[in-house]
Design an enzyme around this catalytic site. Structure first.
Site, PDB file in Angstrom:
ATOM      1  N   ARG A 150     -23.581  32.251  63.546  1.00 19.41           N
ATOM      2  CA  ARG A 150     -22.425  31.676  62.863  1.00 19.41           C
ATOM      3  C   ARG A 150     -22.267  30.205  63.226  1.00 19.41           C
ATOM      4  NH1 ARG A 150     -16.128  33.856  62.923  1.00 19.41           N
ATOM      5  NH2 ARG A 150     -15.280  32.113  61.739  1.00 19.41           N
TER       6      ARG A 150
ATOM      7  N   ASN B 178     -19.419  40.227  55.577  1.00 21.73           N
ATOM      8  CA  ASN B 178     -19.531  39.058  54.708  1.00 21.73           C
ATOM      9  C   ASN B 178     -20.979  38.629  54.512  1.00 21.73           C
ATOM     10  OD1 ASN B 178     -16.828  38.396  54.025  1.00 21.73           O
ATOM     11  ND2 ASN B 178     -16.485  37.702  56.125  1.00 21.73           N
TER      12      ASN B 178
ATOM     13  N   CYS C  38     -11.970  43.250  51.509  1.00 25.64           N
ATOM     14  CA  CYS C  38     -11.619  41.984  52.151  1.00 25.64           C
ATOM     15  C   CYS C  38     -10.133  42.036  52.481  1.00 25.64           C
ATOM     16  CB  CYS C  38     -11.919  40.819  51.208  1.00 25.64           C
ATOM     17  SG  CYS C  38     -11.541  39.178  51.894  1.00 25.64           S
TER      18      CYS C  38
ATOM     19  N   HIS D  38     -13.573  35.775  48.199  1.00 22.67           N
ATOM     20  CA  HIS D  38     -13.353  34.447  48.753  1.00 22.67           C
ATOM     21  C   HIS D  38     -13.279  33.378  47.665  1.00 22.67           C
ATOM     22  CE1 HIS D  38     -14.701  35.548  53.120  1.00 22.67           C
ATOM     23  NE2 HIS D  38     -13.706  36.296  52.666  1.00 22.67           N
TER      24      HIS D  38
ATOM     25  N   TYR E  72      -9.693  30.068  50.851  1.00 13.53           N
ATOM     26  CA  TYR E  72     -11.089  29.635  50.740  1.00 13.53           C
ATOM     27  C   TYR E  72     -11.275  28.597  49.631  1.00 13.53           C
ATOM     28  CZ  TYR E  72     -12.611  33.189  54.035  1.00 13.53           C
ATOM     29  OH  TYR E  72     -12.799  33.924  55.166  1.00 13.53           O
TER      30      TYR E  72
END
Length: 421
Positions: free
Chosen positions: A90, A144, A164, A194, A244
């Site tokens: 990440r 995700n 989500c 998102h 987002y």
């Protein structure tokens, strides 16, 4: 009822377990299996999970295992919460795109594509093993990028629904602002994972009165501050975008911010170390307050509601999920995966009719959905050229030189996770 959680060693898991314990009348679990290859961490979280169940007098059995096939055998539902490469991957996703002047984020833009490439093959392997061990089990994907991963699962013929927590988060926040029970708030939540907008906020269910104009008039400053967008943006759009959308509506400002502060991955990694230290305390028998800062708010409630509807045996519920479009958004293919309110029962999720999406929003949805087509193709078949085309198609990239530079960096930072690279 047996549920299995793949990625059970996640620091999210106590949030999920707490929801299972509190909402046991909604979802009567007899056995919960936490599955994770990180044995030491898994045992730590498994022990806390048992204490949480015991504190709330839940009679269910909690077991832990690193053996996926044994863990999912006989399961009624399998929840996926994976992070291939962990927080280290990440951190890379959030860092190298900034070198090209692009947003570095784990689900959006180039970083999101990297996560999809790492994740889709692993999830499909897990799903095949679930199908062999428990052919009737539902797969609930919280991993995700949820839209792309869910599309991969559905395309391979799996019984899958994507989940989500953005919608349930909005529902709870709006309910508090309006001083009504969350169950009274129905969202006209439309878009892709998102990439969604709240086109209406209805009190009293799907056919209730739309109070979105009143919400924006009376509480617009609070909503805008939560989204980190100017109040004027909400007033001009007349809707509430997902947070987002800030990566699209304020891209350059976000890139500057990301270059000036520690990454979210670094913050989360530090938080996880603190959480694991708390989890190791044998006196702890509830989820700690710090977990609320980790992300995934209301994840457990959403997961319980979805699993209960899928496994209810005749009952149904309305919930925001990720599932096939099936004509709901007429400008997208039927097999695009969208995020909307759906009626969920033992046969799966059927999207409800949604308000027409303004071209201002529909254009971006079409653009990102086309990118997701290419991203999934790259995840399934590999190849530098497919990665390049997916990046070129993304609205946050869209330039030849940027796509070239991002492709080089993506492949360099993900070689250990991509068998074909």
């Amino acid at each position: 009822m047996k549920l299995a959680v793949v990625g059970g060693g996640s620091t999210y898991t106590p949030e999920l377990v707490d929801g299972f314990a509190r909402l046991r009348d909604t979802l009567p679990i007899s056995e919960l299996v936490l599955i994770d290859p990180a044995a030491e961490r898994l045992e730590l979280i498994g022990a806390l999970a048992r204490r949480i169940f015991a504190r709330q007098d839940h009679p269910g059995l909690i077991t832990t295992t690193s053996d996926l096939d044994a863990g999912v055998a006989g399961a009624d539902a399998v929840l996926l919460q994976l992070r291939i490469g962990g927080q280290a991957a990440r951190l890379q996703d959030e860092t190298w795109p900034l070198e090209c002047g692009c947003v570095g984020q784990e689900t959006t833009g180039a970083g999101g594509l990297a996560k999809a490439l790492r994740t889709v093959p692993v999830v499909l392997d897990i799903a095949e093993r679930v199908r062999r061990a428990s052919p009737d089990a539902w797969i609930i994907d919280f991993t995700n990028p949820v839209g792309i991963v869910t599309r991969a699962l559905l395309g391979a013929g799996h019984k899958a629904v994507g989940l989500c927590n953005v919608a349930i988060g909005f529902q709870r926040k709006f309910a508090a602002l309006l001083d009504v029970a969350p169950a009274e708030v129905h969202l006209d939540h439309v878009g892709l994972n998102h990439l969604t907008w709240e086109l209406g906020v209805r009190v009293g269910g799907p056919g209730g009165r739309d109070v979105l104009p009143e919400l924006l008039a009376g509480h617009g400053d609070a909503v805008a501050a939560d989204l980190r967008l100017p109040r004027a943006v909400l007033d001009r759009l007349g809707v509430v975008p997902s947070y987002y959308l800030r990566y699209f509506y304020a891209h350059d400002a976000v890139v500057r911010e990301l270059g000036e502060k520690p990454s979210r991955a670094a913050e989360v990694a530090a938080m996880e170390r603190e959480l694991l230290a708390l989890y190791a305390d044998p006196a702890l028998d509830e989820k700690p307050a710090l977990l609320a800062k980790r992300g995934g708010a209301f994840y457990s409630e959403a997961a319980v509601d979805l699993a209960a509807a899928l496994l209810a045996g005749g009952g149904s519920a309305v919930q925001v999920v990720n599932t096939y479009n099936r004509g709901t958004l007429p400008f997208l293919p039927d097999d695009a995966v969208i995020e909307v309110q759906a009626r969920v029962d033992g046969s799966g999720a059927a999207p409800l009719a949604v308000p027409a999406l303004d071209p201002l929003f529909a254009g971006l949805v079409s653009h990102v959905s086309a990118y997701e087509d290419l991203a999934l193709d790259a995840a399934l078949r590999g190849g530098r050229e497919r990665v390049f085309k997916a990046l070129l198609a993304h609205p946050l990239v869209g330039q030849f030189d940027l796509a070239e530079g991002l492709t080089d960096r993506l492949l360099a930072h993900n070689k250990e996770h991509l068998a074909w690279a």
